[in-house]
Motif scaffolding. Structure first.
Motif, PDB file in Angstrom:
ATOM      1  N   UNK A  86      -4.161  -4.912  -2.739  1.00 64.14           N
ATOM      2  CA  UNK A  86      -4.659  -5.656  -3.893  1.00 64.14           C
ATOM      3  C   UNK A  86      -6.170  -5.867  -3.779  1.00 64.14           C
ATOM      4  N   UNK A  87      -6.625  -6.134  -2.560  1.00 66.20           N
ATOM      5  CA  UNK A  87      -8.067  -6.328  -2.369  1.00 66.20           C
ATOM      6  C   UNK A  87      -8.832  -5.064  -2.740  1.00 66.20           C
ATOM      7  N   UNK A  88      -8.304  -3.899  -2.394  1.00 65.56           N
ATOM      8  CA  UNK A  88      -8.987  -2.653  -2.762  1.00 65.56           C
ATOM      9  C   UNK A  88      -9.036  -2.500  -4.285  1.00 65.56           C
ATOM     10  N   UNK A  89      -7.941  -2.855  -4.955  1.00 63.86           N
ATOM     11  CA  UNK A  89      -7.934  -2.798  -6.418  1.00 63.86           C
ATOM     12  C   UNK A  89      -9.013  -3.714  -6.987  1.00 63.86           C
ATOM     13  N   UNK A  90      -9.101  -4.938  -6.475  1.00 62.83           N
ATOM     14  CA  UNK A  90     -10.097  -5.894  -6.968  1.00 62.83           C
ATOM     15  C   UNK A  90     -11.508  -5.416  -6.672  1.00 62.83           C
ATOM     16  N   UNK A  91     -11.712  -4.884  -5.484  1.00 63.79           N
ATOM     17  CA  UNK A  91     -13.049  -4.391  -5.128  1.00 63.79           C
ATOM     18  C   UNK A  91     -13.446  -3.207  -6.002  1.00 63.79           C
ATOM     19  N   UNK A  92     -12.511  -2.295  -6.241  1.00 66.38           N
ATOM     20  CA  UNK A  92     -12.825  -1.114  -7.055  1.00 66.38           C
ATOM     21  C   UNK A  92     -13.184  -1.528  -8.483  1.00 66.38           C
ATOM     22  N   UNK A  93     -12.446  -2.475  -9.059  1.00 66.87           N
ATOM     23  CA  UNK A  93     -12.740  -2.918 -10.426  1.00 66.87           C
ATOM     24  C   UNK A  93     -14.061  -3.694 -10.482  1.00 66.87           C
ATOM     25  N   UNK A  94     -14.358  -4.460  -9.443  1.00 65.93           N
ATOM     26  CA  UNK A  94     -15.613  -5.211  -9.454  1.00 65.93           C
ATOM     27  C   UNK A  94     -16.816  -4.281  -9.340  1.00 65.93           C
ATOM     28  N   UNK A  95     -16.649  -3.156  -8.643  1.00 67.97           N
ATOM     29  CA  UNK A  95     -17.758  -2.211  -8.465  1.00 67.97           C
ATOM     30  C   UNK A  95     -17.876  -1.229  -9.628  1.00 67.97           C
ATOM     31  N   UNK A  96     -16.741  -0.783 -10.163  1.00 71.03           N
ATOM     32  CA  UNK A  96     -16.752   0.263 -11.193  1.00 71.03           C
ATOM     33  C   UNK A  96     -16.711  -0.292 -12.604  1.00 71.03           C
ATOM     34  N   UNK A  97     -16.281  -1.541 -12.753  1.00 68.11           N
ATOM     35  CA  UNK A  97     -16.101  -2.070 -14.094  1.00 68.11           C
ATOM     36  C   UNK A  97     -14.744  -1.655 -14.639  1.00 68.11           C
ATOM     37  N   UNK A  98     -14.497  -1.809 -15.932  1.00 62.69           N
ATOM     38  CA  UNK A  98     -13.189  -1.498 -16.516  1.00 62.69           C
ATOM     39  C   UNK A  98     -12.783  -0.045 -16.278  1.00 62.69           C
ATOM     40  N   UNK A  99     -11.501   0.165 -15.947  1.00 62.31           N
ATOM     41  CA  UNK A  99     -10.942   1.496 -15.742  1.00 62.31           C
ATOM     42  C   UNK A  99      -9.637   1.605 -16.521  1.00 62.31           C
ATOM     43  N   UNK A 100      -9.266   2.819 -16.851  1.00 62.17           N
ATOM     44  CA  UNK A 100      -8.019   3.050 -17.591  1.00 62.17           C
ATOM     45  C   UNK A 100      -6.860   3.223 -16.622  1.00 62.17           C
ATOM     46  N   UNK A 101      -5.654   3.149 -17.158  1.00 67.01           N
ATOM     47  CA  UNK A 101      -4.462   3.376 -16.334  1.00 67.01           C
ATOM     48  C   UNK A 101      -4.494   4.750 -15.664  1.00 67.01           C
ATOM     49  N   UNK A 102      -4.800   5.829 -16.394  1.00 63.51           N
ATOM     50  CA  UNK A 102      -4.861   7.150 -15.723  1.00 63.51           C
ATOM     51  C   UNK A 102      -5.900   7.186 -14.600  1.00 63.51           C
ATOM     52  N   UNK A 103      -7.026   6.535 -14.792  1.00 65.45           N
ATOM     53  CA  UNK A 103      -8.047   6.521 -13.739  1.00 65.45           C
ATOM     54  C   UNK A 103      -7.565   5.764 -12.507  1.00 65.45           C
ATOM     55  N   UNK A 104      -6.883   4.629 -12.726  1.00 64.47           N
ATOM     56  CA  UNK A 104      -6.338   3.893 -11.585  1.00 64.47           C
ATOM     57  C   UNK A 104      -5.244   4.689 -10.883  1.00 64.47           C
ATOM     58  N   UNK A 105      -4.449   5.415 -11.676  1.00 63.14           N
ATOM     59  CA  UNK A 105      -3.405   6.235 -11.072  1.00 63.14           C
ATOM     60  C   UNK A 105      -4.017   7.324 -10.197  1.00 63.14           C
ATOM     61  N   UNK A 106      -5.110   7.922 -10.671  1.00 57.73           N
ATOM     62  CA  UNK A 106      -5.795   8.946  -9.878  1.00 57.73           C
ATOM     63  C   UNK A 106      -6.342   8.361  -8.581  1.00 57.73           C
ATOM     64  N   UNK A 107      -6.733   7.101  -8.605  1.00 56.84           N
ATOM     65  CA  UNK A 107      -7.264   6.443  -7.413  1.00 56.84           C
ATOM     66  C   UNK A 107      -6.156   5.877  -6.526  1.00 56.84           C
ATOM     67  N   UNK A 108      -4.896   6.008  -6.966  1.00 59.93           N
ATOM     68  CA  UNK A 108      -3.776   5.511  -6.190  1.00 59.93           C
ATOM     69  C   UNK A 108      -3.601   4.003  -6.264  1.00 59.93           C
ATOM     70  N   UNK A 109      -4.092   3.371  -7.336  1.00 58.04           N
ATOM     71  CA  UNK A 109      -4.070   1.913  -7.437  1.00 58.04           C
ATOM     72  C   UNK A 109      -3.197   1.387  -8.577  1.00 58.04           C
ATOM     73  N   UNK A 110      -2.621   2.279  -9.381  1.00 61.27           N
ATOM     74  CA  UNK A 110      -1.835   1.813 -10.515  1.00 61.27           C
ATOM     75  C   UNK A 110      -0.542   1.132 -10.053  1.00 61.27           C
ATOM     76  N   UNK A 111       0.102   1.677  -9.008  1.00 57.24           N
ATOM     77  CA  UNK A 111       1.321   1.047  -8.504  1.00 57.24           C
ATOM     78  C   UNK A 111       1.039  -0.337  -7.949  1.00 57.24           C
ATOM     79  N   UNK A 112      -0.121  -0.512  -7.347  1.00 53.38           N
ATOM     80  CA  UNK A 112      -0.515  -1.826  -6.831  1.00 53.38           C
ATOM     81  C   UNK A 112      -0.618  -2.824  -7.978  1.00 53.38           C
ATOM     82  N   UNK A 113      -1.229  -2.387  -9.083  1.00 52.08           N
ATOM     83  CA  UNK A 113      -1.374  -3.244 -10.253  1.00 52.08           C
ATOM     84  C   UNK A 113      -0.017  -3.692 -10.778  1.00 52.08           C
ATOM     85  N   UNK A 114       0.935  -2.766 -10.838  1.00 54.30           N
ATOM     86  CA  UNK A 114       2.253  -3.076 -11.371  1.00 54.30           C
ATOM     87  C   UNK A 114       3.075  -3.940 -10.408  1.00 54.30           C
ATOM     88  N   UNK A 115       2.907  -3.709  -9.106  1.00 48.87           N
ATOM     89  CA  UNK A 115       3.725  -4.433  -8.130  1.00 48.87           C
ATOM     90  C   UNK A 115       3.218  -5.846  -7.892  1.00 48.87           C
TER      91      UNK A 115
END
Length: 835
Positions: free
Chosen positions: A238-267
């Motif tokens: 979860x911390x990686x998800x938060x850090x990535x969004x804070x650094x990159x700004x808004x991202x789409x679901x496909x972009x998060x899935x490519x980064x391997x973070x979409x499952x984290x968001x859902x879980x």
């Protein structure tokens, strides 16, 4: 929660909510309050103990040398509980607080569940939403039959209450909304934000109300460390998800899935992450800023490498990505820089724009310089922006003529001076209306900015309103800011047009429509709340005053005035004073204003702070200030006729509606024959435009009074009351009270007084202004009002005498005088105001 712990039928509570929602704070306050008298045992779980059986029970099992199993664990733990109870002879239960229960091991959960059955413990379990072993916690919840209490993020109202208790003064609703916007209502962030604002002297007390001095707080080391600690309480994923969004700004679901973070968001859903459609972002700018600054440079670089290797150029260069790229040693093309800066301007992040431009070697580039000027305009640094604009050679922007022209329009509009009048622009606004309709205008491929057009539209809408053409003004303002891109922040233009629209609706007595329009005005982000909120509150007060809802209006005015003292983009501070005088709520700050200079200094102090001024602010200020000064003079016990006349001499310059309103104030509030005759003569031959309903009704009211027919006055009072204009109706009834007083008709005067009471009762309002004055001249005493209330409750004279500890004869004497004042002859007539 306290009710659960005290109840004999409840075994305890599961206090659930994610990190930072204030669970520990609530428990600490509960224990500090002394309301929980049970002995307390604390158990703290952790992720390190999740795989260790009975790990959470270590404090209870530390003294035993036996091999631990379920039976032994239950017996030993209960013996510890019994020992605690021997030191609290009056108590029969121990409170066991289990913290970080999302990490509880299954064996500890089983033992605690069984211990509850002994009846000797109450459980208070604190758990975050990110469960490492959900089955263990759910088993404890089921076996122990705990009551679930979920802590959600605070609302703006709850933030205002918390801030008030913390700083010792009430907090304006605008400041509370701004804090809520910045922190997403996460209690831990709210607390740190408020403490930071206090440390930086940015939460200031103005007239016993705390308001924010700015919309953005520069974080210090303490705030960054607090946010870092909050972030690291989440799991690494979860911390990686938060850090990535804070650094990159808004991202789409496909972009998060490519980064391997979409499952984290859902879980592990969290209130710190906002999901709108398929766009994912940090919900708290305050948290995102602090987390971004807390990430070590090595970690920031490794995340950047992962981001760029996975997504490459598939993501547009937003302001966060641009900042991230530059921090990691990367470079940006001029086009990328402009794209990032333009998006930052849309988010009102003007300081970030200047920061990005300062990190490049292209500050003087033909595409970058206008962005720098726009950022300076947004920060209110108009002189610097004008100086920079003057350095641009006239032939340098051959392809951007429209942009430069709009920059000049904005500067002269927001910083008018005799030497720099706003250009005379003749435009039929076709590009604006075509764009709203999804069509292309002739110059659509060139004209990207429309500031000059909207500025002209605002000026013309104001002129239409002032001349009484309110229907045209309303049609004129509707499409002006639809889907347009502006040099200046668009919310300022929207606000300017809203003020014209609300005033026009009020002038045509469309009060509900006006209030609904204000409610529909969307504020996006802390900047817009900071700039616009105080103005919206004054507009709400304006509508409520016209509806006779003076208590509500007073609350809006109390909220608005401190905010307007810091930033008043539309110059409605003088209107705030005028409305305060009309409501009869002359609080400190409304009655202690000695002269025009002081009014101007107090309300317009934001000009000295370098904050942005809004379009047309001087125009509204000047005409409203005349109204405030006129009302202040009229409400003096012995007002100066000469001063009133002098003020009236200035009214014609502000148009028909203002001139009519001010003359009606004089006619209403003065009993000086010369002044009354002067004002009534203004209305004598006046033909009000059909849509100016307020002006039309004022004309008819004066004619009804001057007819000398009390029947005509009464008919008109009832007519306007039924038409939804209670203020004018009550003012007419005060005239009728005066009429019957002068004609020495006690009974008829009493009827008029009872009708005033009835209408006030129906409106749920206390008397104000001239209504209170009229009632005060022939009103009941405090004792007489008390007796009236007891009569209305059905008490007999004897019962009233017993209640008030007076003689029955005294009560009868009071009733005789009450009947005489109100012109009635029987007790049932005292039930005025009730069906």
């Amino acid at each position: 929660m306290l009710g659960v712990l005290r109840s004999d039928r409840k075994t305890g509570a599961l206090l659930s909510g994610e990190f930072g929602t204030g669970k520990s704070m609530m428990v600490r306050r509960l224990l500090d309050s002394g309301d929980v008298e049970m002995p307390v045992i604390r158990l703290i779980c952790s992720s390190a103990l999740t795989g260790s059986q009975y790990g959470a029970l270590a404090p209870l099992l530390a003294e035993t040398a036996e091999e631990i199993n379920d039976v032994v664990a239950i017996r030993v733990a209960l013996s510890v509980v019994a020992h605690e109870l021997t030191h609290a002879e009056t108590q029969s239960q121990v409170l066991i607080i289990v913290e970080e229960a999302q990490s509880i091991d299954s064996a500890s959960a089983f033992v605690l569940g069984q211990m509850v059955r002994s009846g000797r413990i109450k459980l208070l379990v604190l758990s975050n939403e990110e469960h490492q072993d959900p089955s263990s916690l759910e088993a404890l919840m089921s076996v122990a039959q705990l009551t679930r209490i979920v802590l959600d993020p605070w609302t703006a109202e709850e933030i205002a209450e918390y801030c008030g208790s913390m700083v010792g003064s009430r907090v304006s609703s605008g400041a509370a909304s701004l804090i809520h916007q910045a922190t997403a209502g996460i209690q831990s962030l709210v607390q740190e934000f408020v403490e930071l604002a206090v440390r930086r002297d940015l939460l200031v007390d103005v007239e016993r109300t705390c308001v924010m001095r700015t919309s953005y707080l520069e974080l210090d080391e303490h705030a960054v460390e607090h946010i870092r600690e909050l972030g690291h309480r989440y799991s690494p994923q979860v911390l990686e998800l938060l850090q990535m969004l804070s650094l990159a700004g808004p991202l789409t679901h496909p972009q998060l899935e490519a980064l391997g973070l979409l499952k984290v968001l859902h879980r592990y859903p969290t209130a710190l992450v906002r999901v709108q459609l398929d766009i994912v972002s940090i919900s708290s700018d305050f948290f995102a800023d602090g987390l971004r600054k807390s990430i070590p440079s090595g970690r920031r670089t490794s995340l950047y490498k992962k981001f760029s290797s996975v997504l490459g150029n598939a993501v547009g260069v937003g302001p966060e990505i641009a900042q991230w790229t530059l921090e990691c040693g990367g470079t940006l093309s001029v086009d990328d820089l402009c794209q990032a800066a333009s998006r930052a301007l849309q988010n009102h992040d003007h300081a970030l724009v200047l920061g990005l431009l300062s990190r490049t070697d292209t500050e003087q580039g033909t595409a970058v310089l206008p962005l720098r000027i726009q950022a300076l305009i947004g920060l209110g640094q108009l002189h610097t922006a004008g100086t920079l604009l003057a350095t641009i050679p006239t032939n340098q922007y051959a392809d951007h003529t429209s942009l430069i022209e709009n920059l000049r329009c904005v500067l002269t509009w927001q910083q008018p001076s005799p030497q720099s009048p706003i250009p005379d622009i003749h435009d039929d606004f076709q590009s604006v209306s075509y764009r709203q309709q999804g069509k292309s205008s002739v110059n659509d491929n060139v004209q990207k900015f429309d500031d000059c057009q909207v500025i002209t539209r605002i000026r013309q809408a104001r002129a239409l309103y002032q001349s009484g053409k309110v229907s045209e003004a309303l049609r004129f303002v509707e499409p002006a800011t639809a889907e347009c891109t502006f040099v200046a922040p668009a919310c300022g233009y929207r606000l300017s047009l809203l003020v014209v629209a609300v005033r026009s609706l009020v002038a045509s007595t469309r009060y509900d429509s006006a209030f609904e329009l204000i409610g529909d005005f969307e504020l996006s982000g802390s900047y817009e709340i900071f700039v616009c909120h105080g103005t919206l509150q004054v507009l709400r007060a304006l509508v409520r005053v016209r509806q006779g809802q003076m208590k509500s209006a007073h609350e809006y005015l109390t909220d608005a005035r401190p905010e307007l003292s810091l930033i008043d983009p539309e110059g409605l501070g003088a209107l705030c004073i005028a409305l305060g005088l009309l409501t009869g709520t002359r609080d400190r700050g409304l009655e202690d204003i000695e002269d025009d200079t002081r009014v101007h200094r107090e309300i317009r102090s934001f000009n000295d702070e370098g904050l942005p001024r809004g379009p047309a602010s001087d125009a509204w200020w000047n005409e409203d200030q005349v109204e405030a000064n006129l009302l202040r003079e009229l409400l003096e016990p012995r007002h100066s006729d000469a001063a009133v006349v002098q003020l009236l001499n200035h009214t014609a310059a502000y148009g028909l509606i203002v001139e009519g309103a001010l003359n009606f104030h004089v006619w209403t509030h003065t009993r000086a024959e010369a002044l009354s005759r002067r004002s009534s003569s203004f209305f004598a031959d006046l033909v009000a435009p059909e849509e100016c309903t307020v002006l039309q009704r004022q004309i008819l009211a004066i004619r009804a009074v001057e007819s000398g027919s009390v029947e005509q006055m009464e008919d008109y009072a009832f007519t306007v009351y039924q038409a939804g204009d209670p203020v004018l109706a009550l003012e007419m009834m005060t005239r009728i009270v005066d009429y019957w007083t002068s004609n020495n008709s006690q009974r008829n005067r009493g009827f008029a007084i009872r009708k005033i009471h009835e209408w006030l009762y129906q409106m749920r309002q206390e008397p104000w202004g001239i209504v209170a004055q009229s009632l005060g001249e022939s009103e009941l005493t405090a004792r007489e009002n008390e007796i009236v209330e007891l009569v209305r409750q059905g008490l007999s004279n004897r019962e009233i005498a017993r209640t008030l500890t007076v003689s029955q004869r005294t009560v009868e004497g009071h009733l005789y005088r009450i009947f005489a004042k109100l012109g009635i002859s029987q007790r049932t007539e005292l039930n005025f105001g009730e069906e």
